[in-house]
Design a protein around this motif. Structure first.
Motif, PDB file in Angstrom:
ATOM      1  N   ALA A  35      -1.196   5.532  -5.239  1.00 20.10           N
ATOM      2  CA  ALA A  35      -1.621   4.493  -4.297  1.00 20.10           C
ATOM      3  C   ALA A  35      -0.423   3.668  -3.835  1.00 20.10           C
ATOM      4  N   LEU A  36       0.429   3.283  -4.777  1.00 22.07           N
ATOM      5  CA  LEU A  36       1.614   2.501  -4.433  1.00 22.07           C
ATOM      6  C   LEU A  36       2.536   3.281  -3.504  1.00 22.07           C
ATOM      7  N   LYS A  37       2.698   4.556  -3.761  1.00 23.18           N
ATOM      8  CA  LYS A  37       3.539   5.400  -2.909  1.00 23.18           C
ATOM      9  C   LYS A  37       3.004   5.416  -1.471  1.00 23.18           C
ATOM     10  N   GLN A  38       1.694   5.504  -1.315  1.00 21.47           N
ATOM     11  CA  GLN A  38       1.102   5.499   0.017  1.00 21.47           C
ATOM     12  C   GLN A  38       1.274   4.151   0.704  1.00 21.47           C
ATOM     13  N   LEU A  39       1.116   3.063  -0.046  1.00 21.74           N
ATOM     14  CA  LEU A  39       1.323   1.728   0.522  1.00 21.74           C
ATOM     15  C   LEU A  39       2.768   1.553   0.991  1.00 21.74           C
ATOM     16  N   GLU A  40       3.704   2.005   0.194  1.00 18.28           N
ATOM     17  CA  GLU A  40       5.115   1.909   0.569  1.00 18.28           C
ATOM     18  C   GLU A  40       5.411   2.745   1.810  1.00 18.28           C
TER      19      GLU A  40
END
Length: 92
Positions: A35-40
């Motif tokens: 999820a964090l990778k997608q947000l970044e």
């Protein structure tokens, strides 16, 4: 290609909705690092815009937030431009 304000608005709504999903889903739905990778990645893509386009996105977000009934989602939309690094804090 002619500019279509409705197209820009609808695409921005989609980006915000999917970002909301990545921000709010728990690890039983999607692993936190994914999820964090997608947000970044969303932030990275949006930061490729020109300053004028970043401001346009911020303006569109303000309009979307004003019409949002859900308080939690409205706050998310209101802070989206800052959270993605498109604008500086109001007091700077």
């Amino acid at each position: 290609m002619d500019e279509s304000p409705r197209l820009v608005t609808q695409l921005l709504k989609a980006v915000v909705a999917y970002t909301w999903f990545f921000e709010t889903c728990d690890e039983t739905v999607l692993e936190d690092r994914a999820a964090l990778k997608q947000l970044e990645y969303v932030g990275y893509l949006l930061n490729q815009l020109s300053d004028a386009d970043k401001q346009r996105v911020a303006d569109e977000l303000a309009a979307l937030a004003a019409g949002e009934a859900d308080p939690a989602y409205r706050e998310f939309v209101e802070t989206f431009a800052f959270g993605m690094g498109l604008v500086e804090p109001e007091d700077s």
